[in-house]
Design a protein around this motif. Structure first.
Motif, PDB file in Angstrom:
ATOM      1  N   UNK A   1      -1.220   2.977   2.655  1.00 13.13           N
ATOM      2  CA  UNK A   1      -1.710   3.060   1.278  1.00 13.13           C
ATOM      3  C   UNK A   1      -1.598   1.676   0.627  1.00 13.13           C
ATOM      4  N   UNK A   2      -2.691   1.240  -0.002  1.00 14.65           N
ATOM      5  CA  UNK A   2      -2.715  -0.109  -0.591  1.00 14.65           C
ATOM      6  C   UNK A   2      -2.858  -0.022  -2.111  1.00 14.65           C
ATOM      7  N   UNK A   3      -2.230  -0.984  -2.759  1.00 16.32           N
ATOM      8  CA  UNK A   3      -2.241  -1.011  -4.229  1.00 16.32           C
ATOM      9  C   UNK A   3      -2.268  -2.460  -4.670  1.00 16.32           C
TER      10      UNK A   3
ATOM     11  N   UNK B   1      -0.950 -10.360  -3.254  1.00 24.40           N
ATOM     12  CA  UNK B   1      -2.041  -9.807  -4.055  1.00 24.40           C
ATOM     13  C   UNK B   1      -2.064  -8.272  -4.010  1.00 24.40           C
ATOM     14  N   UNK B   2      -1.572  -7.724  -2.916  1.00 22.63           N
ATOM     15  CA  UNK B   2      -1.526  -6.246  -2.810  1.00 22.63           C
ATOM     16  C   UNK B   2      -0.179  -5.805  -2.236  1.00 22.63           C
ATOM     17  N   UNK B   3       0.120  -4.522  -2.484  1.00 28.96           N
ATOM     18  CA  UNK B   3       1.287  -3.899  -1.841  1.00 28.96           C
ATOM     19  C   UNK B   3       0.742  -2.964  -0.777  1.00 28.96           C
ATOM     20  N   UNK B   4       1.378  -2.975   0.386  1.00 34.19           N
ATOM     21  CA  UNK B   4       0.941  -2.064   1.449  1.00 34.19           C
ATOM     22  C   UNK B   4       2.123  -1.174   1.816  1.00 34.19           C
ATOM     23  N   UNK B   5       1.895   0.131   1.685  1.00 35.59           N
ATOM     24  CA  UNK B   5       2.961   1.087   1.968  1.00 35.59           C
ATOM     25  C   UNK B   5       2.590   1.884   3.215  1.00 35.59           C
ATOM     26  N   UNK B   6       3.404   1.754   4.264  1.00 38.60           N
ATOM     27  CA  UNK B   6       3.084   2.455   5.525  1.00 38.60           C
ATOM     28  C   UNK B   6       4.023   3.640   5.705  1.00 38.60           C
ATOM     29  N   UNK B   7       3.432   4.836   5.774  1.00 39.70           N
ATOM     30  CA  UNK B   7       4.235   6.053   5.998  1.00 39.70           C
ATOM     31  C   UNK B   7       3.538   6.911   7.057  1.00 39.70           C
ATOM     32  N   UNK B   8       3.922   8.170   7.115  1.00 41.72           N
ATOM     33  CA  UNK B   8       3.262   9.109   8.029  1.00 41.72           C
ATOM     34  C   UNK B   8       2.826  10.344   7.258  1.00 41.72           C
ATOM     35  N   UNK B   9       1.691  10.926   7.679  1.00 41.88           N
ATOM     36  CA  UNK B   9       1.257  12.202   7.128  1.00 41.88           C
ATOM     37  C   UNK B   9       0.829  13.077   8.300  1.00 41.88           C
TER      38      UNK B   9
END
Lengths: 95, 189
Positions: free
Chosen positions: A70-72, A55-63
């Motif tokens: 970040x979810x979409x 149902x969603x995409x979850x993108x895990x990065x670093x800032x």
């Protein structure tokens, strides 16, 4: 005869997450946490569940060396949400 | 049971209402370009009055500076943003399209003879009217309408007066609404 409501969305927190994401292009974990007033642990669990269902995409990065999630919402998520709202309305206003 | 379903519908409505009016703070872009155009147009007017040959100097210096300031500001701002919204996306496309139109108008300005600035004022009107509308910022919508009235007048005036009208249009459509927008974000923090 009522159609069975989607069990993935028939949870307050998961429904709140999807309802927020349906109106946004994407949102960070901290934003979802603030708007849903959920705990980090609970929110993580529910995001994983939504991700597993596609149902969603979850993108895990670093800032700045901090983890950034970040979810979409996906097409499948949008369709599921539309169907859920229709089914919900049918329960409340049976014709 | 039905009560529970109603609660779910209420929750959906609440979350959608929360998210749908969200957008990121881009007031600094209006202020950067607003002040740059305001100072450049008034400086050109002053230099013409002083009979200086290179009276467009203000534009030559301030426009590249504003472009760099916008790029730096945008990069900095994006690092702070937690959401991407449809309003941001629409605004981005709108202003990119208008930016191209500004460029073409200025590049082909000689074909318009002395009417390039009124055309720019018209374009400011389109940008701010639409942006103000989607951000629900009435002063910017009004600023956009004022631009069209000013453009109408500017087409019938000489070049020097057009410079003053350009400054006026940017004040009412970018600078004043820009500060109001900035203030709105400050209050929400």
């Amino acid at each position: 005869m009522f159609k069975e409501l989607d069990p993935v969305l028939h949870s307050q927190l998961r429904l709140a997450i999807v309802s927020l994401l349906i109106s946004l292009q994407e949102a960070e974990f901290t934003y979802l946490k603030e708007k849903t007033k959920a705990t980090s642990g609970n929110l993580s669990v529910q995001l994983d569940k939504l991700k597993t269902e596609g149902y969603i995409e979850v993108n895990k990065t670093f800032r700045n060396n901090y983890p950034l999630t970040v979810c979409k919402i996906t097409k499948k998520g949008i369709d599921a949400f539309d169907q859920y709202v229709k089914d919900l309305k049918a329960y409340i206003n049976p014709s | 049971m039905e009560n529970n379903q109603q609660q779910h519908l209420d929750l959906i409505a609440e979350m959608i209402n929360t998210a749908r009016s969200e957008f990121n703070d881009r007031s600094f872009i209006y202020l950067i370009w607003g002040w740059a155009v305001f100072i450049a147009s008034l400086s050109q007017y002053a230099l013409i009055k002083m009979n200086v040959e290179y009276n467009f100097l203000g534009w030559a210096i301030l426009m590249p500076l504003a472009a760099v300031a916008q790029m730096i500001g945008l990069r900095k701002q994006k690092r702070k943003e937690r959401i991407k919204t449809m309003i941001d996306k629409v605004s981005g496309y709108l202003w990119t399209a208008l930016g191209v139109c500004f460029g073409i108008t200025l590049f082909s300005g000689n074909l318009l003879q002395l009417n390039a600035y009124p055309v720019l004022i018209l374009l400011y009107g389109i940008g701010t009217f639409v942006s103000g509308g989607i951000m629900d910022l009435k002063p910017m919508v009004i600023g956009g309408v004022c631009c069209w009235v000013i453009a109408l007048v500017a087409f019938h005036t000489g070049f020097e007066i057009q410079l003053l009208l350009l400054a006026l249009s940017i004040m009412v459509s970018y600078i004043i609404p820009g500060y109001i927008l900035k203030n709105r974000f400050k209050q929400n923090v």
